[in-house]
Design a protein around this motif. Sequence first.
Motif, short mmCIF file in Angstrom:
data_model
loop_
_atom_site.label_atom_id
_atom_site.label_comp_id
_atom_site.label_asym_id
_atom_site.label_seq_id
_atom_site.Cartn_x
_atom_site.Cartn_y
_atom_site.Cartn_z
N PHE A 1 -1.70 11.98 11.20
CA PHE A 1 -2.15 12.78 11.59
C PHE A 1 -4.35 12.08 11.83
N SER A 2 -4.38 11.72 11.26
CA SER A 2 -5.96 11.06 11.20
C SER A 2 -5.83 10.19 10.94
N SER A 3 -5.04 9.67 11.40
CA SER A 3 -5.53 7.65 11.43
C SER A 3 -5.80 7.28 12.68
N ALA A 4 -5.78 8.07 13.59
CA ALA A 4 -6.89 7.73 14.95
C ALA A 4 -7.68 7.98 14.84
N ALA A 5 -8.45 8.96 14.48
CA ALA A 5 -9.35 9.79 14.06
C ALA A 5 -10.53 8.87 13.09
N LEU A 6 -9.97 8.31 12.37
CA LEU A 6 -10.12 7.73 11.59
C LEU A 6 -11.13 6.64 11.42
N ARG A 7 -10.13 5.60 12.53
CA ARG A 7 -9.92 4.86 12.87
C ARG A 7 -11.14 4.43 13.89
N GLU A 8 -11.39 5.56 14.71
CA GLU A 8 -12.77 5.75 15.75
C GLU A 8 -14.36 5.72 14.69
N ARG A 9 -13.91 6.43 13.43
CA ARG A 9 -14.81 6.56 13.08
C ARG A 9 -15.76 5.48 12.19
N LEU A 10 -14.50 4.46 11.26
CA LEU A 10 -14.86 3.25 10.95
C LEU A 10 -15.60 2.29 12.01
N LEU A 11 -14.97 2.18 13.06
CA LEU A 11 -14.85 1.02 13.81
C LEU A 11 -16.51 1.54 14.45
N SER B 1 0.51 4.03 8.17
CA SER B 1 -0.17 4.83 9.43
C SER B 1 -2.21 4.66 8.77
N GLY B 2 -2.23 4.84 7.49
CA GLY B 2 -3.32 4.46 6.79
C GLY B 2 -3.88 3.92 6.45
N LEU B 3 -2.64 2.54 5.66
CA LEU B 3 -2.24 1.64 5.41
C LEU B 3 -3.24 0.94 6.42
N GLY B 4 -2.40 0.56 7.71
CA GLY B 4 -2.31 -0.05 9.27
C GLY B 4 -3.64 0.12 9.16
N VAL B 5 -4.63 1.35 9.21
CA VAL B 5 -6.08 1.70 9.48
C VAL B 5 -7.15 0.47 8.77
N LEU B 6 -6.43 0.61 7.43
CA LEU B 6 -7.51 -0.79 6.61
C LEU B 6 -6.67 -1.78 7.01
N GLY C 1 -9.36 13.49 1.06
CA GLY C 1 -8.04 13.97 2.56
C GLY C 1 -7.03 12.88 1.96
N GLU C 2 -5.71 13.75 3.15
CA GLU C 2 -5.19 12.58 3.02
C GLU C 2 -5.37 11.62 4.32
N ILE C 3 -4.84 10.73 4.61
CA ILE C 3 -5.09 9.41 5.95
C ILE C 3 -3.08 9.34 5.79
N ASP C 4 -2.81 10.11 6.92
CA ASP C 4 -1.62 9.72 7.53
C ASP C 4 -1.72 9.74 8.82
N LEU D 1 -15.23 1.45 1.76
CA LEU D 1 -14.65 2.57 1.12
C LEU D 1 -14.84 2.73 0.19
N ASP D 2 -15.24 4.45 0.33
CA ASP D 2 -14.67 5.23 -0.67
C ASP D 2 -13.81 5.82 -0.83
N LEU D 3 -12.56 5.67 -1.76
CA LEU D 3 -11.40 6.12 -1.51
C LEU D 3 -11.47 6.81 -2.98
N SER D 4 -12.23 7.28 -3.78
CA SER D 4 -11.97 8.17 -4.77
C SER D 4 -11.94 9.95 -4.58
N ARG D 5 -11.91 9.89 -2.72
CA ARG D 5 -11.30 11.64 -2.96
C ARG D 5 -9.89 11.47 -1.48
N VAL D 6 -9.41 10.87 -1.62
CA VAL D 6 -8.16 10.06 -0.57
C VAL D 6 -6.99 10.83 -1.79
N THR D 7 -6.39 12.17 -1.32
CA THR D 7 -4.94 12.05 -2.05
C THR D 7 -3.81 11.88 -1.67
N PHE D 8 -4.04 10.84 -0.16
CA PHE D 8 -2.52 11.17 0.57
C PHE D 8 -2.95 9.69 1.36
N CYS D 9 -2.13 8.34 1.38
CA CYS D 9 -2.70 7.51 2.29
C CYS D 9 -1.06 7.38 2.57
#
Length: 100
Positions: A22-32, A55-60, A17-20, A44-52
């Motif tokens: 709206f989703s960055s905080a939840a993604l950060r917590e998941r990855l932590l 803020s998504g790059l900042g999480v990475l 999905g989208e890493i933006d 991190l498998d990015l093959s199904r990421v449709t947008f970044c």
Amino acid sequence: MNVFDTSAPATTVRLSGEIDIFSSAALRERLLGELRRSSSLLVLDLSRVTFCDTSGLGVLVGIQRRARLMGITLALTGALPYMARLLHTTGLDRRLPTVA
């Protein structure tokens, strides 16, 4: 160039999905959480990421810093062409290693 042992036990997280903003905080917590369970390599498998966005790059980048402090290597795989261009344009392709 980043060199690491790809034979080491790896934890793979498939993102989708989208890493933006709206989703960055939840993604950060998941990855932590994944970092806490990882041993030496987090992929991190990015093959199904449709947008970044930035803020998504900042999480990475932030997760990579945290991983490094924990002695864990963060690597990316499966970046679609647009994501590969984004990583290249921002210079993150030189900072975040990739695996096939």
